[in-house]
Every structure is written in C-alpha cells, then in structure tokens.
Design an enzyme around this catalytic site. Structure first.
Site, PDB file in Angstrom:
ATOM      1  N   ALA A  33      -7.407   6.923 -23.119  1.00  0.00           N
ATOM      2  CA  ALA A  33      -6.636   5.752 -23.539  1.00  0.00           C
ATOM      3  C   ALA A  33      -7.431   4.478 -23.252  1.00  0.00           C
ATOM      4  O   ALA A  33      -7.527   3.578 -24.100  1.00  0.00           O
ATOM      5  CB  ALA A  33      -5.301   5.720 -22.803  1.00  0.00           C
ATOM      6  N   HIS A  87     -12.253  13.977 -33.411  1.00  0.00           N
ATOM      7  CA  HIS A  87     -12.647  12.610 -33.776  1.00  0.00           C
ATOM      8  C   HIS A  87     -13.883  12.574 -34.682  1.00  0.00           C
ATOM      9  O   HIS A  87     -14.135  11.570 -35.337  1.00  0.00           O
ATOM     10  CB  HIS A  87     -12.793  11.705 -32.549  1.00  0.00           C
ATOM     11  CG  HIS A  87     -14.041  11.897 -31.744  1.00  0.00           C
ATOM     12  ND1 HIS A  87     -14.127  12.818 -30.739  1.00  0.00           N
ATOM     13  CD2 HIS A  87     -15.239  11.277 -31.777  1.00  0.00           C
ATOM     14  CE1 HIS A  87     -15.334  12.752 -30.198  1.00  0.00           C
ATOM     15  NE2 HIS A  87     -16.034  11.828 -30.797  1.00  0.00           N
ATOM     16  N   HIS A 107     -16.061  19.987 -33.073  1.00  0.00           N
ATOM     17  CA  HIS A 107     -16.863  19.042 -33.869  1.00  0.00           C
ATOM     18  C   HIS A 107     -17.878  19.745 -34.777  1.00  0.00           C
ATOM     19  O   HIS A 107     -17.976  19.449 -35.962  1.00  0.00           O
ATOM     20  CB  HIS A 107     -17.625  18.084 -32.956  1.00  0.00           C
ATOM     21  CG  HIS A 107     -16.762  17.369 -31.958  1.00  0.00           C
ATOM     22  ND1 HIS A 107     -15.494  16.940 -32.253  1.00  0.00           N
ATOM     23  CD2 HIS A 107     -16.979  17.009 -30.668  1.00  0.00           C
ATOM     24  CE1 HIS A 107     -14.976  16.340 -31.205  1.00  0.00           C
ATOM     25  NE2 HIS A 107     -15.855  16.377 -30.223  1.00  0.00           N
ATOM     26  N   LYS A 121     -29.523   9.942 -28.243  1.00  0.00           N
ATOM     27  CA  LYS A 121     -28.286  10.256 -28.962  1.00  0.00           C
ATOM     28  C   LYS A 121     -28.622  10.366 -30.440  1.00  0.00           C
ATOM     29  O   LYS A 121     -29.203   9.450 -31.022  1.00  0.00           O
ATOM     30  CB  LYS A 121     -27.262   9.137 -28.734  1.00  0.00           C
ATOM     31  CG  LYS A 121     -25.877   9.455 -29.271  1.00  0.00           C
ATOM     32  CD  LYS A 121     -24.867   8.410 -28.806  1.00  0.00           C
ATOM     33  CE  LYS A 121     -23.503   8.623 -29.420  1.00  0.00           C
ATOM     34  NZ  LYS A 121     -22.769   9.745 -28.845  1.00  0.00           N
TER      35      LYS A 121
HETATM   36  N1  LIG Z   1     -11.826  11.168 -21.891  1.00  0.00           N
HETATM   37  C1  LIG Z   1     -12.401  11.489 -23.050  1.00  0.00           C
HETATM   38  O1  LIG Z   1     -13.419  10.914 -23.485  1.00  0.00           O
HETATM   39  C2  LIG Z   1     -11.818  12.563 -23.881  1.00  0.00           C
HETATM   40  C3  LIG Z   1     -10.687  13.255 -23.481  1.00  0.00           C
HETATM   41  N2  LIG Z   1     -10.149  14.228 -24.279  1.00  0.00           N
HETATM   42  C4  LIG Z   1      -8.964  14.980 -23.845  1.00  0.00           C
HETATM   43  O2  LIG Z   1      -7.854  14.092 -23.684  1.00  0.00           O
HETATM   44  C5  LIG Z   1      -7.029  14.530 -22.624  1.00  0.00           C
HETATM   45  C6  LIG Z   1      -6.921  13.387 -21.597  1.00  0.00           C
HETATM   46  O3  LIG Z   1      -8.209  13.125 -21.096  1.00  0.00           O
HETATM   47  P1  LIG Z   1      -8.510  11.925 -20.109  1.00  0.00           P
HETATM   48  O4  LIG Z   1      -7.842  10.674 -20.549  1.00  0.00           O
HETATM   49  O5  LIG Z   1      -9.974  11.929 -19.923  1.00  0.00           O
HETATM   50  O6  LIG Z   1      -7.821  12.431 -18.745  1.00  0.00           O
HETATM   51  P2  LIG Z   1      -7.468  11.585 -17.460  1.00  0.00           P
HETATM   52  O7  LIG Z   1      -7.384  12.555 -16.341  1.00  0.00           O
HETATM   53  O8  LIG Z   1      -8.337  10.401 -17.315  1.00  0.00           O
HETATM   54  O9  LIG Z   1      -5.996  11.024 -17.770  1.00  0.00           O
HETATM   55  C7  LIG Z   1      -4.846  11.839 -17.771  1.00  0.00           C
HETATM   56  C8  LIG Z   1      -3.628  10.985 -18.065  1.00  0.00           C
HETATM   57  O10 LIG Z   1      -2.477  11.826 -18.033  1.00  0.00           O
HETATM   58  C9  LIG Z   1      -1.564  11.347 -17.018  1.00  0.00           C
HETATM   59  N3  LIG Z   1      -0.942  12.520 -16.406  1.00  0.00           N
HETATM   60  C10 LIG Z   1      -1.567  13.591 -15.879  1.00  0.00           C
HETATM   61  N4  LIG Z   1      -0.649  14.482 -15.411  1.00  0.00           N
HETATM   62  C11 LIG Z   1       0.557  13.941 -15.660  1.00  0.00           C
HETATM   63  C12 LIG Z   1       1.896  14.369 -15.406  1.00  0.00           C
HETATM   64  N5  LIG Z   1       2.185  15.530 -14.815  1.00  0.00           N
HETATM   65  N6  LIG Z   1       2.899  13.575 -15.790  1.00  0.00           N
HETATM   66  C13 LIG Z   1       2.640  12.375 -16.378  1.00  0.00           C
HETATM   67  N7  LIG Z   1       1.413  11.922 -16.637  1.00  0.00           N
HETATM   68  C14 LIG Z   1       0.379  12.688 -16.287  1.00  0.00           C
HETATM   69  C15 LIG Z   1      -2.441  10.545 -16.062  1.00  0.00           C
HETATM   70  O11 LIG Z   1      -1.724   9.571 -15.356  1.00  0.00           O
HETATM   71  P3  LIG Z   1      -1.131   9.820 -13.868  1.00  0.00           P
HETATM   72  O12 LIG Z   1      -2.161  10.625 -13.137  1.00  0.00           O
HETATM   73  O13 LIG Z   1      -0.900   8.460 -13.349  1.00  0.00           O
HETATM   74  O14 LIG Z   1       0.126  10.571 -14.092  1.00  0.00           O
HETATM   75  C16 LIG Z   1      -3.378   9.883 -17.067  1.00  0.00           C
HETATM   76  O15 LIG Z   1      -2.711   8.812 -17.690  1.00  0.00           O
HETATM   77  C17 LIG Z   1      -7.704  15.783 -22.054  1.00  0.00           C
HETATM   78  O16 LIG Z   1      -7.143  16.928 -22.651  1.00  0.00           O
HETATM   79  C18 LIG Z   1      -9.149  15.635 -22.492  1.00  0.00           C
HETATM   80  O17 LIG Z   1      -9.800  16.881 -22.605  1.00  0.00           O
HETATM   81  C19 LIG Z   1     -10.670  14.506 -25.511  1.00  0.00           C
HETATM   82  C20 LIG Z   1     -11.784  13.848 -25.972  1.00  0.00           C
HETATM   83  C21 LIG Z   1     -12.487  12.862 -25.188  1.00  0.00           C
HETATM   84  O1  LIG Z   2     -15.226  15.457 -27.679  1.00  0.00           O
HETATM   85  C1  LIG Z   2     -16.250  15.148 -27.101  1.00  0.00           C
HETATM   86  O2  LIG Z   2     -17.129  14.338 -27.728  1.00  0.00           O
HETATM   87  C2  LIG Z   2     -18.051  13.559 -26.976  1.00  0.00           C
HETATM   88  C3  LIG Z   2     -19.112  13.092 -27.967  1.00  0.00           C
HETATM   89  O3  LIG Z   2     -18.534  12.222 -28.909  1.00  0.00           O
HETATM   90  P1  LIG Z   2     -19.413  11.123 -29.657  1.00  0.00           P
HETATM   91  O4  LIG Z   2     -18.485  10.507 -30.629  1.00  0.00           O
HETATM   92  O5  LIG Z   2     -19.909  10.181 -28.603  1.00  0.00           O
HETATM   93  O6  LIG Z   2     -20.547  11.855 -30.304  1.00  0.00           O
HETATM   94  C4  LIG Z   2     -18.674  14.355 -25.844  1.00  0.00           C
HETATM   95  O7  LIG Z   2     -19.433  13.492 -25.014  1.00  0.00           O
HETATM   96  C5  LIG Z   2     -17.595  14.996 -25.022  1.00  0.00           C
HETATM   97  O8  LIG Z   2     -18.188  15.846 -24.024  1.00  0.00           O
HETATM   98  C6  LIG Z   2     -16.667  15.831 -25.877  1.00  0.00           C
HETATM   99  O9  LIG Z   2     -15.538  16.236 -25.091  1.00  0.00           O
END
Ligand SMILES: NC(=O)C1=CN([C@@H]2O[C@H](COP(=O)(O)OP(=O)(O)OC[C@H]3O[C@@H](n4cnc5c(N)ncnc54)[C@H](OP(=O)(O)O)[C@@H]3O)[C@@H](O)[C@H]2O)C=CC1
Ligand SMILES: O=C1O[C@H](COP(=O)(O)O)[C@@H](O)[C@H](O)[C@H]1O
Length: 511
Positions: free
Chosen positions: A40, A197, A259, A368
C-alpha cells in the site's frame, strides 16, 4: 445498430477514445485490507494519488484502509502523507492535490482473524450501495478466504461489489484451489480481479497492438520463422527486508508462476476473436495447458536454479543471499531457496512445436532489465558469399526503457564493395509519445474501478500455471536439484549459459 439476434454479447470496457484522456470513474468506496503495509505504501497509495491528480475520482469517492493498528482517520492520513513524501518528488506531491486526496482517506482497525469488528466496518461504508464497492486484499493469501467469508456474513457484499486478490494466490495448486473455492463462495468469477502487475505494464499491452494491429508480424509469428524466444526479467535488487517471505517462496513461485508465464501467454497465444476479456483469457489458458510438463527425467537438462553470493551491483558492494535478513529464527530456517531460475519451456501445439521459450529471472543481476526477444531463423540461402548475416531479432523491452527494436541486415554505404551490417530499427515509446508513463498499478486500479477484468487472471489460468510449476518443484525434489552460486552483479550461474549452449544458442544479454 442493434446486434443481430443470437449475437454474442461483448463486455469490452476499454477506454478507446481517439486521444489519451483521463476519463473519470464512477464514485467508489475502495477498501484496502492491509492498507498500512509495504505494498500500500509503495505502490497502491502513490498510484491512487496520481489518478486523483488527473481528476479521475469523484469528490465523494473514498479509500478505507483496514489493519490491526489503532489509528483514527487523521492519523492514517498523516501516515499516508509520510508514505507519499517518501515515494514521490516534492513537485509531484502538489499541496492542492494532497488536500483533495487526504479527505478521501479513512482507517478502520480490525483483526481480520477475529470474528468481531466486521459489522462495525459496515458503518464506515455508504449503505445506499450507490457507489462501486471494491475490496482490495493486500494481505497474506492465507487470509483471503476468511476475509471474503466475513464480508458476506456482515452483509457487506452484493452482486455489484468487486474483490481484488494480490499475488500470490496460493503457494501451490492445492492452496490456490482452496482460496479460489473460498472466495468463489461469496463472489462470482466476474467479480474477482486477480492481480498480476506485469499485465498492467504498457509494453505488455503493446504486445497485443504489435501482433494484432499490424499484418506484418503475425504470419511470421510461429515455428516456421522463429528459431526461439527468450523472456528475461532481471532485477538488480536483492531480497533485502523480504527475506522471510522470499526464503519460503523462491524465484520460481515468486516470478515464473505469475509474471513470466503471463508474458509467455501474451506472446504465444493464438489471436483472440476480440479484446473481450474472456476472448483473451480463453487463448491464454490454451497456452498454459499446452506447456510440456517438466518431469524428473528432464529437469536437470531444462532448468537451472541459482543463488547469489556477495558481489558488486552498480559499482556498490552488496551482500550475498545468505547475509540478507536479520531475524535469527528465519535465518536458521533458511532453505536452499533459488533467487535465479532459467527454464527451457516448450509449448506442445501446432504453432510452437520445436520452438523453445527460454525463461530467465533473477535477483541481484547485472542490471534491471525485462525483455522478450524473438530470435528469427537465418535466411535459407545467402547470396552474399562469406559475409556473415545476423538473423533478425525482435526485442520487446519492458524495463527500464519501454519500446520495440527490430534488427535488420542492411548494406553499409560506400563507393565500392558490398558490406552487410546488422542495424536496429527502434521504436522507443517515451520518445514517440509525449505522455508520462503510468505505473502498472495505476492502470490496474483504474481497470478494477471501471469493471474491466481483461488485465486480470481468471481462476483456471492461476490453477493451470500452478500445475506446471508444482511439477517442476516435485521434479527438483525427486532429483535433488540444488542451486548454483552466481556472483551478485553477474547474469546468473554459468549453468544458465550451458542451458542455451547445449542447443547451440546464446542469451541476448549480455551484449
Ligand atoms: N510488498 C510488495 O512489493 C508486494 C506484495 N505483494 C503481496 O501483497 C500482500 C501484502 O504484502 P505487504 O504489503 O508487503 O505486507 P506487509 O506485511 O507489509 O503488510 C501487511 C498488511 O496487512 C495488515 N495485516 C496483517 N495481518 C492482519 C490481520 N490479522 N488483521 C488485519 N490486518 C492485518 C498489516 O497491518 P497490521 O500489522 O497493522 O495489522 C499490514 O497493513 C502479500 O501477499 C504480498 O505477497 C505482492 C506484490 C508485491
Ligand atoms: O511481484 C514481484 O515483482 C517484483 C518485480 O516487479 P517489477 O515491476 O519491479 O519488475 C519483484 O521484485 C518481487 O520479488 C515480486 O514479488
């Protein structure tokens, strides 16, 4: 003109205005489950901010973050402001746009694993259901089924609402099916948007334009003319703070299952009858089903696993995979996780029989670079004597530059003799179009808000992809295939070069 009786209903909702225009979307309530997470912070909120900047959101549209953190709406807005300051330039974060954006932001504290609190979430929403309601699940996939069930029980869903599932949908075929079943009990397939994405990247959509908007390429787009295809997605970053997630996942599940297979489908599929989302997805699924299974008998010869050691990337020393991550418990759980994978994939169908698709992805590579390379066959007979002729190559570049390059043989100018040279014909999108390129998430979020699922994965695509990937993982286990080391800043382990060498071919990079 009315459609003739019995004509198929098309559902295309693409913006096909003659000029790029920022068409506003209908009013919405967008709930981001995990609205305080890394995704987010880095992707979703900056993307939404940009679309608001271009005035695509109505005044009453709202963004409601859900997480366990105790914060009121004002505190959340402050958190978002800090996140945007980190992600955007000062110029981008225009105060007037921020003021408009800030009033859309709400936060609701809820433990999604707890039964209580869901009814209260309804109080945050517009109960007239007069606006589109979108649930964006940016959380662990293990919560997807629970969230869908709780939303239904709290009476927060109806046939107009949409749910977005972040990748990965599951860890293997069985877990993906379980998630799809659970979410499918509440939402119809047409309401479910599974994100990849890469499908939001401009060049990926340009594959459709290039293939089906020109008569030039399609007749050559097959085994008769194409020697092989290479798909490379190289990253210079390491796993860093995502060590825990990555250590359990690896490059095959993290990048290839989604991807890279989506890229492969886009370039390998048959022409769809229209831009209708199901016409496109019906063609993609046929490719996934035609992928030749990688069995224990061949896995050593057609796949390579790698893992980076310390090295130098962009002139800076960087740690090896084993030095990443700082949680001692996670470190002890370290497995032989691959950060690089190369695969010789074969598509068992009429068009591609005998034309392999070499896939390669890795972290901490030299730079990259994401590109798809079509290597054409040499001319059948040369009239130029000893002069070497370089076979044509079509390169679709996704990152960092977006564009298309076609190499052609030409005659070098000169007063005498006849010398041949291979030269590129370049179409660089940023030079050709004077528009700012939107991030993939901007496009995907807008497509969800518009209700166009063409750029999202259907259930059967996800499950078919997992079946193929599971087979590779099983074969790795059966044959005890280990990772090969490669130095950070290189193009991967030596074995990945051997993979092509065996077929008397070379990777297009390094140049
Ligand atoms: N980060 C990235 O670049 C990418 C992430 N993803 C996927 O997106 C998903 C989220 O990733 P990411 O944002 O990195 O994860 P984070 O761990 O950074 O964030 C998780 C979020 O979920 C909330 N959360 C976790 N458990 C609970 C719960 N039981 N109840 C309510 N809220 C909860 C956390 O807030 P709090 O702990 O305060 O509850 C936080 O807002 C994952 O599945 C990841 O694989 C996919 C592509 C890229
Ligand atoms: O979903 C994912 O993609 C990124 C790479 O995305 P890009 O748009 O920067 O090419 C990768 O780093 C990550 O491990 C994977 O979860």
């Amino acid at each position: 003109m009315a459609a003739p009786p019995g004509a198929r209903q098309r559902h295309t909702t693409w913006n096909t205005l003659p000029m790029a225009e920022f068409v506003p979307v209908d009013a919405f309530d967008l709930l981001i489950f995990g609205g305080t997470g890394d995704l987010a912070r880095r992707k979703l909120l900056p993307a939404l901010f940009h679309r608001d900047r271009d005035e695509q959101f109505s005044a009453d549209s709202r963004i409601i973050a859900v997480s366990r953190g105790e914060m009121d709406d004002a505190a959340y807005a402050e958190w978002v402001h800090d996140a945007l300051k980190e992600q955007l330039t000062t110029k981008e974060l225009e105060p007037a746009v921020w003021e408009r954006f800030a009033v859309r932001l709400y936060h609701y504290s809820l433990d999604m694993q707890d039964d209580s609190g869901w009814a209260g979430l309804g109080d945050k929403l517009d109960d007239t259901h007069s606006r589109n309601r979108v649930f964006y699940l940016a959380t662990s996939p293990s919560l997807f089924g629970t969230i869908a069930g709780q939303l239904a029980q709290a009476g927060l869903t109806d046939e107009r609402s949409r749910i977005v599932l972040e990748k990965p949908v599951g860890h293997d075929f069985d877990s993906a099916r379980e998630i799809n079943d659970a979410v499918g009990e509440v939402f119809a397939e047409s309401q479910i948007y599974r994100i990849d994405h890469y499908l939001g990247k401009e060049t990926v959509q340009n594959v459709l334009a290039l293939r089906f908007g020109n008569s030039l390429f399609e007749p050559l787009w097959a085994r008769g003319a194409v020697d092989h295809v290479q798909i490379t997605v190289a990253e210079n970053l390491g796993v860093g703070q995502r060590f825990d997630f990555y250590n359990r996942t690896g490059a095959l599940r993290d990048m290839v299952q989604n991807h890279m297979l989506q890229l492969l489908c886009m370039v390998a599929m048959e022409p769809p009858a229209s831009m209708d989302h199901d016409d496109i997805r019906n063609e993609k699924i046929k490719v996934l089903r035609a992928l030749k299974p990688i069995t224990p008998e061949v896995v050593d010869r057609v796949t390579v696993r790698g893992r980076y050691t310390a090295g130098i990337v962009g002139g800076e020393p960087v740690p090896g995979y084993r030095e990443e991550g700082d949680d001692p418990e996670v470190k002890t759980a370290e497995q032989d996780t691959e950060t690089f994978v190369a695969i010789k994939a074969e598509i068992d169908n009429w068009r591609w029989n005998g034309t392999p698709f070499y896939l390669r992805t890795g972290k901490r590579m030299a730079r990259k670079l994401s590109e798809i390379v079509f290597q054409f066959k040499p001319v059948p007979h040369s009239i130029f004597g000893d002069q070497p002729l370089t076979p044509n190559r079509l390169v679709l570049s996704l990152q960092p530059e977006e564009g298309v390059q076609l190499t052609l043989m030409t005659k070098e100018p000169g007063p005498g003799g006849f010398r041949m040279r291979s030269l590129p014909l370049n179409l660089n999108f940023p030079d050709a179009f004077s528009v700012t390129y939107p991030d993939a998430y901007e496009r995907l979020l807008m497509e969800v808000l518009r209700g166009n699922p063409a750029l999202f994965m259907r259930r059967d695509e996800i499950e078919s992809a997992w079946r193929w990937i599971d087979r590779i993982i099983d074969s790795w286990h059966t044959r005890g295939v280990r990772t090969h080391e490669y130095m950070a800043g290189s193009w991967g382990p030596t074995d990945s070069f051997v993979l092509l060498d065996r077929d008397d071919r070379r990777w297009a990079q390094p140049e």
